[in-house]
Motif scaffolding. Structure first.
Motif, PDB file in Angstrom:
ATOM      1  N   PHE A  79      40.443  37.717  17.947  1.00  0.00           N
ATOM      2  CA  PHE A  79      41.114  37.725  16.645  1.00  0.00           C
ATOM      3  C   PHE A  79      40.550  36.624  15.741  1.00  0.00           C
ATOM      4  O   PHE A  79      40.140  35.574  16.238  1.00  0.00           O
ATOM      5  N   ILE A 117      40.474  33.410  13.604  1.00  0.00           N
ATOM      6  CA  ILE A 117      41.281  32.188  13.586  1.00  0.00           C
ATOM      7  C   ILE A 117      40.987  31.369  12.331  1.00  0.00           C
ATOM      8  O   ILE A 117      41.354  30.201  12.241  1.00  0.00           O
ATOM      9  N   GLY A 118      40.330  32.006  11.331  1.00  0.00           N
ATOM     10  CA  GLY A 118      39.949  31.318  10.100  1.00  0.00           C
ATOM     11  C   GLY A 118      38.535  31.748   9.735  1.00  0.00           C
ATOM     12  O   GLY A 118      38.002  32.688  10.327  1.00  0.00           O
ATOM     13  N   HIS A 163      34.988  23.195  14.369  1.00  0.00           N
ATOM     14  CA  HIS A 163      36.272  22.500  14.328  1.00  0.00           C
ATOM     15  C   HIS A 163      36.689  22.286  12.869  1.00  0.00           C
ATOM     16  O   HIS A 163      36.195  23.000  11.983  1.00  0.00           O
ATOM     17  N   VAL A 164      37.539  21.309  12.632  1.00  0.00           N
ATOM     18  CA  VAL A 164      38.126  21.117  11.291  1.00  0.00           C
ATOM     19  C   VAL A 164      37.099  20.907  10.170  1.00  0.00           C
ATOM     20  O   VAL A 164      37.408  21.141   9.005  1.00  0.00           O
ATOM     21  N   LEU A 213      35.591  24.970   9.905  1.00  0.00           N
ATOM     22  CA  LEU A 213      36.456  26.145  10.102  1.00  0.00           C
ATOM     23  C   LEU A 213      37.747  25.948   9.308  1.00  0.00           C
ATOM     24  O   LEU A 213      38.435  24.928   9.463  1.00  0.00           O
ATOM     25  N   THR A 214      38.070  26.912   8.446  1.00  0.00           N
ATOM     26  CA  THR A 214      39.229  26.797   7.561  1.00  0.00           C
ATOM     27  C   THR A 214      40.221  27.925   7.810  1.00  0.00           C
ATOM     28  O   THR A 214      39.830  29.078   7.984  1.00  0.00           O
ATOM     29  N   SER A 215      41.498  27.565   7.809  1.00  0.00           N
ATOM     30  CA  SER A 215      42.571  28.540   8.025  1.00  0.00           C
ATOM     31  C   SER A 215      42.693  29.501   6.848  1.00  0.00           C
ATOM     32  O   SER A 215      42.473  29.119   5.703  1.00  0.00           O
ATOM     33  N   GLN A 216      43.077  30.754   7.136  1.00  0.00           N
ATOM     34  CA  GLN A 216      43.437  31.704   6.073  1.00  0.00           C
ATOM     35  C   GLN A 216      44.878  31.465   5.647  1.00  0.00           C
ATOM     36  O   GLN A 216      45.336  32.029   4.668  1.00  0.00           O
ATOM     37  N   TYR A 217      45.604  30.701   6.422  1.00  0.00           N
ATOM     38  CA  TYR A 217      47.029  30.471   6.160  1.00  0.00           C
ATOM     39  C   TYR A 217      47.224  29.039   5.641  1.00  0.00           C
ATOM     40  O   TYR A 217      46.701  28.683   4.606  1.00  0.00           O
ATOM     41  N   THR A 218      47.925  28.214   6.451  1.00  0.00           N
ATOM     42  CA  THR A 218      48.218  26.859   5.993  1.00  0.00           C
ATOM     43  C   THR A 218      47.051  25.945   6.303  1.00  0.00           C
ATOM     44  O   THR A 218      46.529  25.943   7.415  1.00  0.00           O
ATOM     45  N   VAL A 243      45.213  22.707   7.437  1.00  0.00           N
ATOM     46  CA  VAL A 243      45.562  21.652   8.391  1.00  0.00           C
ATOM     47  C   VAL A 243      45.118  20.307   7.838  1.00  0.00           C
ATOM     48  O   VAL A 243      44.032  20.181   7.278  1.00  0.00           O
ATOM     49  N   GLU A 244      45.968  19.323   7.963  1.00  0.00           N
ATOM     50  CA  GLU A 244      45.622  17.982   7.502  1.00  0.00           C
ATOM     51  C   GLU A 244      45.347  17.104   8.709  1.00  0.00           C
ATOM     52  O   GLU A 244      46.215  16.952   9.567  1.00  0.00           O
TER      53      GLU A 244
END
Lengths: 398, 99
Positions: free
Chosen positions: B68, B70-71, B84-85, B88-93, B95-96
């Protein structure tokens, strides 16, 4: 399988623990409660309560559900005297459930020392009385089990959570009630999850519950994602969610529960912890224990807690069985863990075997065994303000 | 959960079609490992649970794990790079990262 032995309650449920609760009805009575409980073992007498002085329907519902939980045998309520909590209403609900209950009002009995003395006397006598109740046999089908993951890392979704999912599938197969939760950590899984709905009407409700969580967390400014999650290799909320989702196993989802509601029958339930309406009172759950106590408010006899980074918490009322997903964490803090699921990574065992071990250890809790967190005296308790949930037809037995 | 013969044994590809793999154990900086049938040098020490790209992932493409998304890739990600951060960026919220 040896039978479990449990304390029968008037409503037909059975308790695998027989705890006396000492409950403060405002923070001002908290110290007196701690003093009342101090001479007794943590396993026998535990402190819970609602801190706020302002009225709260949610706080009232939660306290009633917790004080009449099957693992609870008797309740000493402690009031300061001027708070807004409806203590008579709570005491009557407890009495109607067949449990010994007493209210001490600190301002009426003459202050701290008198309240502590009266409380210890009552608790001692109530404990003796409830322990004299003979235990009866309990079937696996009568168990209610919750699951949560906390201190997650990238191993949680590979070993611990899928193993908890295997355990859930085995328990649901036996007719038990299993509850998974935290819609804020199921973001991105809503459509696959909806496919598992036991009936058509439930599908949109599952998707709506996750949408609501996404909006609620967005309004709070932070998702359900911690610094340790990222150090442990997790990058996004949807990645964390896919791992968390594995805890639910493969069974059909029978319904959605809200805090303080019990399931109408055995099966797998999603606990929707996010309040309806405009965001109010802050984060839905401020930490893992706030979630654990909501699982317990739905009648959970025990909670499976999957951790990767290494959580140490337990809970008041119900045992918390710690499943460690990360083999490096297990080696570092084995005394806090009940199950070493990280062995799956080096081929030392399989997910199915770890799932079976989790079920075996849950059943053992009804045969006199204790969890690591119980042995260490963990009886954490967190209850905050929240908008109370409306009763949903079809999801609530009453 | 399959262990790819063309991959280092410490690498776990969780589902067919995933473009990232998960580390089952730490890989030290400078190690030369088998990845997708090629030899790749890992540029930084990566701990258990961290992700590596098992193919070149162009900017904007979905990062796929467990089968699936994950971003999405915030930059072009070469084979063997840490995912990693930072990329890779979320489609949702969003991350800080605190520290």
């Amino acid at each position: 399988m040896t039978a479990m032995m449990a304390w029968p309650r008037q409503d037909g449920r059975k308790g695998i623990r027989n705890v006396v609760l000492v409950a403060y009805l405002v923070e001002c009575a908290h110290h007196v409660c701690k003093q009342i409980a101090r001479p007794f073992p943590d396993s026998d007498v535990q402190v819970v309560g609602f801190s706020g002085c302002f009225p709260s329907d949610y706080g009232q519902d939660m306290m009633e559900a917790l004080c009449t939980h099957p693992n609870v045998g008797a309740v000493q309520l402690v009031s300061l005297g001027c708070e807004n909590f409806k203590k008579i209403q709570l005491a009557e609900a407890i009495r109607a459930s067949g449990r010994p209950v007493d209210i001490i009002t600190i301002q009426d009995v003459g202050g701290t020392a008198a309240a502590v003395k009266a409380g210890r006397n009552w608790v001692k006598q109530a404990h003796a009385e409830i322990m004299a109740t003979p235990k009866v046999e309990m079937e696996v089908s009568e168990l209610v089990i919750g699951t949560i993951c906390g201190g997650s890392d990238a191993t949680s979704g590979i070993t611990g959570n899928p193993a908890a999912g295997v355990a859930f599938d085995m328990l649901v197969q036996e007719g038990a009630t299993c509850i998974f939760e935290e819609t804020g950590e199921l973001i991105g899984c809503e459509h696959v999850m909806a496919e598992r709905a036991a009936d058509e009407a439930l599908r949109p409700a599952i998707i709506a519950s996750v949408d609501k969580a996404a909006k609620y967390y967005a309004a709070m400014g932070y998702g359900s994602f911690s610094n340790g999650n990222a150090t442990g290799g997790l990058t996004t909320i949807e990645e964390k969610s896919l791992g968390a989702y594995a805890k639910s196993g493969q069974s059909k989802i029978s319904g959605i529960l809200r805090p303080a509601q019990t399931a109408p029958a055995g099966g797998l339930y999603l606990l929707d912890v996010v309040p309806d309406g405009a965001p109010k009172y802050g984060y839905p759950n401020i930490n893992d224990n706030a979630e654990i106590i909501e699982l317990i408010s739905c009648g959970a006899h025990a909670v499976i807690f999957v951790t990767g980074r290494g959580s140490v918490v337990g809970s008041a009322i119900s045992p918390v069985l710690k499943v460690c997903a990360n083999p490096e964490t297990y080696d570092r803090m084995p005394g806090d863990m009940d199950v070493n699921a990280g062995r799956v990574l080096d081929g030392g065992t399989t997910l199915n075997d770890v799932g079976a071990e989790i079920v075996e250890k849950l059943v053992a809790l009804g045969q006199g065994q204790k969890t690591a967190s119980e042995d260490l005296g963990h009886v954490e308790f967190v209850l905050t303000y929240k908008t109370s949930a409306p009763t949903e037809p079809g999801c609530h037995p009453n | 959960m399959t262990e790819h013969p063309k991959n280092d044994p410490r690498i776990l590809v969780l589902a067919d079609g995933d473009n990232v793999a998960v580390l089952k154990a730490t890989i030290e900086a400078g190690e030369r490992i088998n990845l997708s049938g090629q030899r790749v040098v890992v540029s930084q020490t990566l701990g258990l649970g961290h992700k590596l790209a098992v193919k070149h992932i162009p900017v904007g493409q979905d990062i796929v794990k467990y089968g699936f998304p994950i971003g999405f890739a915030e930059t072009d990600i070469p084979l063997g790079a840490h995912v990693h951060v930072h990329n890779l960026t979320s489609q949702y919220t969003q991350v800080e990262v605190m520290e």
